[in-house]
Enzyme design. Sequence first.
Site, short mmCIF file in Angstrom:
data_model
loop_
_atom_site.label_atom_id
_atom_site.label_comp_id
_atom_site.label_asym_id
_atom_site.label_seq_id
_atom_site.Cartn_x
_atom_site.Cartn_y
_atom_site.Cartn_z
N ARG A 71 -3.79 -10.19 4.45
CA ARG A 71 -4.19 -10.21 3.04
C ARG A 71 -3.02 -9.66 2.23
O ARG A 71 -2.66 -8.50 2.40
CB ARG A 71 -5.44 -9.34 2.88
CG ARG A 71 -5.97 -9.25 1.46
CD ARG A 71 -7.16 -8.29 1.39
NE ARG A 71 -7.70 -8.20 0.06
CZ ARG A 71 -7.20 -7.39 -0.88
NH1 ARG A 71 -6.17 -6.62 -0.63
NH2 ARG A 71 -7.75 -7.37 -2.08
N LYS A 113 0.80 -1.22 0.00
CA LYS A 113 0.00 0.00 0.00
C LYS A 113 0.84 1.27 0.00
O LYS A 113 2.01 1.26 0.37
CB LYS A 113 -1.02 -0.03 1.15
CG LYS A 113 -2.19 -0.95 0.80
CD LYS A 113 -3.31 -0.96 1.78
CE LYS A 113 -4.42 -1.89 1.24
NZ LYS A 113 -5.45 -2.16 2.23
N1 HH2 Z 1 -7.51 -3.72 0.58
C1 HH2 Z 1 -7.79 -3.67 -0.74
C2 HH2 Z 1 -8.87 -4.40 -1.25
N2 HH2 Z 1 -9.62 -5.19 -0.46
N3 HH2 Z 1 -10.11 -6.07 1.69
C3 HH2 Z 1 -9.85 -6.12 2.98
N4 HH2 Z 1 -10.60 -6.89 3.78
N5 HH2 Z 1 -8.82 -5.41 3.56
C4 HH2 Z 1 -8.02 -4.60 2.81
O1 HH2 Z 1 -7.11 -3.95 3.39
C5 HH2 Z 1 -8.27 -4.51 1.40
C6 HH2 Z 1 -9.35 -5.26 0.86
C7 HH2 Z 1 -6.95 -2.82 -1.64
O2 HH2 Z 1 -5.88 -3.52 -2.18
P1 HH2 Z 1 -5.84 -4.21 -3.63
O3 HH2 Z 1 -6.90 -5.25 -3.78
O4 HH2 Z 1 -4.48 -4.70 -3.86
O5 HH2 Z 1 -6.05 -2.99 -4.62
P2 HH2 Z 1 -7.27 -2.45 -5.48
O6 HH2 Z 1 -8.34 -1.99 -4.56
O7 HH2 Z 1 -6.66 -1.32 -6.29
O8 HH2 Z 1 -7.76 -3.59 -6.37
#
Ligand code: HH2
Length: 271
Positions: free
Chosen positions: A248, A213
């Site tokens: 995660r 992040k």
């Molecule tokens: N962070 C993201 C997405 N989903 N779900 C939970 N439970 N906790 C988190 O911290 C979380 C999440 C954001 O990360 P990422 O999926 O890598 O990115 P994007 O939202 O750009 O797809």
Amino acid sequence: MLSLSRPLVMGIVNVTPDSFSDGGRHDDPARAIAHACDLIAAGADIIDLGGESTRPGSNEVSPVEEMRRVMPVLEALVQAGSVPVSIDTRHAEVARRAIEAGASIINDISGFRDAAMVALAAECDAGLVVMHMLGEPKTMQIEPLYADVVADVRDYLVHQAALLEAAGVSRNRIVIDPGIGFGKTTAQNLRVLRELAQFASTGYPVLVGVSRKRFIGELTQVPEPSKRVSGSVAMALAARAGGAAIVRVHDVAETVQALRAWEAVAEGGHR
Ligand code: HH2
């Protein structure tokens, strides 16, 4: 039901063109399935499948488009049957289709604010991840304000969990997540991580998502998300030390190895 006697690693598969770290890399079903299989082979206990980027400033994706992206991948992973699949969505229609197709967990970054999501949770027997997000992805990073970030976020999560329980969901299906980066400054993210024990002491298992992040980039001066692996692993260990039950992550192999080593010291496991 998954045992939480050791920390679990949830591997991220984003079937999106625009996720902040892996956008466009797995947006074709075959590539997403291959990537999920790699994460499982690397030790992922759960695969978290998402079809909408919720990075700061992102626009909402329609449920129809989200389903088009995730369903073929979900079906293939459920058929393979090696680990439980979590659906990362804030849309009840998408969560319903995913549950019908065999998903085991609903990961709702909007924290079950939507009554339709609560109703679905009450109808099914899936695990539920209740995450805190301040407002919406489009605007959440514009001056996030709290009276006390730790108490505000924790109280909100306990309130949402109580709402689910009042709808008939049993407590042991609920996991809470403070939502690192979702309407929080770097200082606020760090405070939440430092005081994670306050979330763990609610009695709900805690999930933490720090992987690659932006705040890690800011703290370590690494602008490119895919190069933030060591910082992410360090943050995952910090989360574990604070009592996180599930982390995660994008980098499953590295995180599994680090957690095994850390666990051996912390728990005196290997004698
Ligand atoms: N962070 C993201 C997405 N989903 N779900 C939970 N439970 N906790 C988190 O911290 C979380 C999440 C954001 O990360 P990422 O999926 O890598 O990115 P994007 O939202 O750009 O797809």
